[in-house]
Design a protein around this motif. Structure first.
Motif, PDB file in Angstrom:
ATOM      1  N   VAL A 118      43.256  35.527  49.253  1.00 55.84           N
ATOM      2  CA  VAL A 118      42.695  36.331  50.227  1.00 55.84           C
ATOM      3  C   VAL A 118      41.743  37.482  49.515  1.00 55.84           C
ATOM      4  O   VAL A 118      41.797  38.044  50.303  1.00 55.84           O
ATOM      5  CB  VAL A 118      44.309  36.926  51.338  1.00 55.84           C
ATOM      6  CG1 VAL A 118      45.093  35.992  51.760  1.00 55.84           C
ATOM      7  CG2 VAL A 118      45.089  37.794  49.847  1.00 55.84           C
ATOM      8  N   LEU A 119      41.330  37.787  48.413  1.00 53.70           N
ATOM      9  CA  LEU A 119      40.853  38.503  48.337  1.00 53.70           C
ATOM     10  C   LEU A 119      39.321  38.857  48.464  1.00 53.70           C
ATOM     11  O   LEU A 119      38.735  39.615  48.442  1.00 53.70           O
ATOM     12  CB  LEU A 119      40.587  38.822  46.131  1.00 53.70           C
ATOM     13  CG  LEU A 119      42.224  38.707  45.346  1.00 53.70           C
ATOM     14  CD1 LEU A 119      42.278  39.121  43.936  1.00 53.70           C
ATOM     15  CD2 LEU A 119      42.005  40.752  45.674  1.00 53.70           C
ATOM     16  N   GLU A 163      35.737  42.603  51.680  1.00 51.34           N
ATOM     17  CA  GLU A 163      34.494  42.320  52.192  1.00 51.34           C
ATOM     18  C   GLU A 163      35.352  43.535  53.349  1.00 51.34           C
ATOM     19  O   GLU A 163      34.531  43.936  53.875  1.00 51.34           O
ATOM     20  CB  GLU A 163      34.972  41.604  53.025  1.00 51.34           C
ATOM     21  CG  GLU A 163      33.567  40.780  54.980  1.00 51.34           C
ATOM     22  CD  GLU A 163      33.592  39.689  55.263  1.00 51.34           C
ATOM     23  OE1 GLU A 163      32.876  39.764  56.179  1.00 51.34           O
ATOM     24  OE2 GLU A 163      34.645  39.206  55.364  1.00 51.34           O
ATOM     25  N   ARG A 164      36.670  44.083  53.710  1.00 51.15           N
ATOM     26  CA  ARG A 164      37.290  44.760  54.678  1.00 51.15           C
ATOM     27  C   ARG A 164      36.511  46.126  53.730  1.00 51.15           C
ATOM     28  O   ARG A 164      36.404  47.195  54.409  1.00 51.15           O
ATOM     29  CB  ARG A 164      38.408  45.023  55.023  1.00 51.15           C
ATOM     30  CG  ARG A 164      39.202  45.220  55.852  1.00 51.15           C
ATOM     31  CD  ARG A 164      40.577  45.129  56.073  1.00 51.15           C
ATOM     32  NE  ARG A 164      40.677  43.986  56.573  1.00 51.15           N
ATOM     33  CZ  ARG A 164      41.967  43.837  57.265  1.00 51.15           C
ATOM     34  NH1 ARG A 164      42.990  44.578  56.859  1.00 51.15           N
ATOM     35  NH2 ARG A 164      42.040  42.316  57.752  1.00 51.15           N
ATOM     36  N   THR A 180      36.533  47.178  43.469  1.00 53.67           N
ATOM     37  CA  THR A 180      36.860  46.211  43.138  1.00 53.67           C
ATOM     38  C   THR A 180      37.718  45.610  42.724  1.00 53.67           C
ATOM     39  O   THR A 180      39.174  46.887  42.147  1.00 53.67           O
ATOM     40  CB  THR A 180      35.797  46.005  41.099  1.00 53.67           C
ATOM     41  OG1 THR A 180      36.413  47.507  41.060  1.00 53.67           O
ATOM     42  CG2 THR A 180      34.276  46.282  41.957  1.00 53.67           C
ATOM     43  N   VAL A 181      38.256  44.687  41.775  1.00 50.25           N
ATOM     44  CA  VAL A 181      40.034  44.064  41.471  1.00 50.25           C
ATOM     45  C   VAL A 181      39.743  43.872  40.492  1.00 50.25           C
ATOM     46  O   VAL A 181      39.115  42.795  39.593  1.00 50.25           O
ATOM     47  CB  VAL A 181      40.408  43.523  42.347  1.00 50.25           C
ATOM     48  CG1 VAL A 181      41.493  42.983  42.362  1.00 50.25           C
ATOM     49  CG2 VAL A 181      40.539  44.242  44.066  1.00 50.25           C
ATOM     50  N   ASP A 182      41.307  44.100  39.406  1.00 50.81           N
ATOM     51  CA  ASP A 182      41.145  44.118  38.349  1.00 50.81           C
ATOM     52  C   ASP A 182      42.650  43.466  38.700  1.00 50.81           C
ATOM     53  O   ASP A 182      43.189  43.539  38.292  1.00 50.81           O
ATOM     54  CB  ASP A 182      40.780  44.902  36.827  1.00 50.81           C
ATOM     55  CG  ASP A 182      41.369  44.327  35.795  1.00 50.81           C
ATOM     56  OD1 ASP A 182      41.574  43.241  35.649  1.00 50.81           O
ATOM     57  OD2 ASP A 182      40.606  45.132  35.220  1.00 50.81           O
ATOM     58  N   GLU A 199      48.795  48.432  52.717  1.00 50.33           N
ATOM     59  CA  GLU A 199      48.753  47.952  54.349  1.00 50.33           C
ATOM     60  C   GLU A 199      48.375  45.961  54.102  1.00 50.33           C
ATOM     61  O   GLU A 199      48.878  45.175  55.922  1.00 50.33           O
ATOM     62  CB  GLU A 199      47.527  48.155  54.759  1.00 50.33           C
ATOM     63  CG  GLU A 199      48.149  50.378  55.608  1.00 50.33           C
ATOM     64  CD  GLU A 199      47.299  51.083  55.416  1.00 50.33           C
ATOM     65  OE1 GLU A 199      45.716  50.328  55.533  1.00 50.33           O
ATOM     66  OE2 GLU A 199      47.691  52.065  55.368  1.00 50.33           O
ATOM     67  N   PHE A 200      47.296  45.772  53.559  1.00 48.06           N
ATOM     68  CA  PHE A 200      46.828  45.030  54.316  1.00 48.06           C
ATOM     69  C   PHE A 200      47.762  43.436  53.869  1.00 48.06           C
ATOM     70  O   PHE A 200      48.079  42.593  54.015  1.00 48.06           O
ATOM     71  CB  PHE A 200      45.120  44.130  53.198  1.00 48.06           C
ATOM     72  CG  PHE A 200      44.972  43.405  52.792  1.00 48.06           C
ATOM     73  CD1 PHE A 200      44.037  42.536  54.085  1.00 48.06           C
ATOM     74  CD2 PHE A 200      44.844  42.109  51.689  1.00 48.06           C
ATOM     75  CE1 PHE A 200      42.921  41.619  54.162  1.00 48.06           C
ATOM     76  CE2 PHE A 200      44.168  41.312  52.216  1.00 48.06           C
ATOM     77  CZ  PHE A 200      43.473  40.740  53.447  1.00 48.06           C
TER      78      PHE A 200
END
Length: 307
Positions: free
Chosen positions: A110-111, A116-117, A122-124, A287-288
């Motif tokens: 789901v990343l 996109e939202r 960025t994610v680590d 929340e996501f």
């Protein structure tokens, strides 16, 4: 600004336990890290750290300075987070820690939608089935699947973690379907190393007191994805979270048994360091994930079970 930078580096050295570890975390050379700390000591006119070839420790003055400075920098970080929260889009790098199986099955897929939202993020993500120290590891948020008891962390429940006793149809055809927990004594039970009471399972019939059953088998694993593969290849029977095998049960690759018994249920939490203000990037991730999982996760819906 040099003063704040020197203090921040000093705190990182203390938290990391060495100049080398701090250099790796900050992507700087060890000599540059040493320069920051020396400059800070020179400005204060006091030695903050005792340095030996094997050990790094705070002086008495250094410990007092560290405690005050760490709180001060935390206040600055919280102030910046509040301004960011009030002014708009979450941004920066979100550092996530999660168990391997949950991260692979339910965060990684789901990343793309999450990013996109929130395109300024960025994610680590670090995957580890062992319980890690969120603060020491420098994580913004960690997934915990357990009953929480650590008051130093803030926790947000994002959904339930239900368990099932499960095996492949081929295994059950060969060795038989257990009808009572005691029947598990005749089965090859695959155990999960990091699970509480890995070899003593609790069962409860509705309205009755729980009973404990000892289990054993020829396979023990420390990763739920590997355990799932063993199940799919008819290696044995196990107790595991539905978030690992729910889809397999729904699609008939695995079969749940002893479904008239209740198994202990825990919860899925997102935990993060105690702060006055929740940073925007953590807030939107909470929340996501709440939206994605909810109290009725997709992997628990319309599950085929053996009655």
């Amino acid at each position: 600004m040099d003063s704040l930078s020197d203090i921040a580096v000093f705190i990182q050295v203390v938290d990391s336990g060495s100049f080398t570890a701090a250099a790796e975390r900050l992507s700087l050379s060890k000599s540059v890290i040493s320069k920051y700390v020396t400059r800070l000591e020179d400005r204060l006119g006091a030695r903050l750290l005792n340095r030996t070839t094997r050990k790094l420790s705070l002086t008495e003055v250094g410990r007092a300075f560290y405690e005050r400075s760490e709180r001060g920098l935390q206040e600055i970080a919280e102030a910046e987070a509040e301004v960011s929260r009030l002014q708009g889009e979450p941004r920066g790098t979100l550092r996530i820690n999660a168990p391997m199986s949950f991260g692979v099955l339910h965060i990684a897929p789901v990343l793309p939608e999450f990013l996109e939202r929130y395109p300024q993020l960025t994610v680590d993500m670090n995957l580890d089935d062992r319980k890690v120290d969120v603060i020491e590891g420098g994580f913004d948020v960690s997934v915990r699947i357990s009953d929480l008891g650590d008051s130093s962390l803030v926790a947000r429940r994002i959904g339930p973690c239900r368990h099932v006793v499960v095996a492949s149809p081929a295994y059950l055809k060969r060795y038989g379907i257990p009808r009572t927990p005691e029947d598990l004594e005749d089965h090859n039970v695959i155990t999960y190393q990091y699970q509480d009471s890995a070899k003593e399972w609790e069962f409860r019939l509705p309205g009755q007191k729980p009973s404990m059953v000892s289990v054993s088998g020829s396979i023990q694993m420390n990763n739920s994805l590997a355990l799932r593969e063993a199940l799919l290849n008819d290696a044995g029977i196990t107790r595991t979270p539905t978030f690992v095998v729910g889809r397999d049960i729904q699609e008939g690759r695995l079969q749940s048994v002893l479904t008239n018994y209740e198994l202990p249920e825990i919860s899925i939490y997102l935990v993060f360091p105690q702060r006055k203000y929740l940073s925007p990037k953590v807030r939107v991730f909470v929340e996501f994930m709440r939206e994605y999982i909810s109290d009725t996760p997709s992997w628990d819906q319309k599950t085929k079970v053996d009655r």
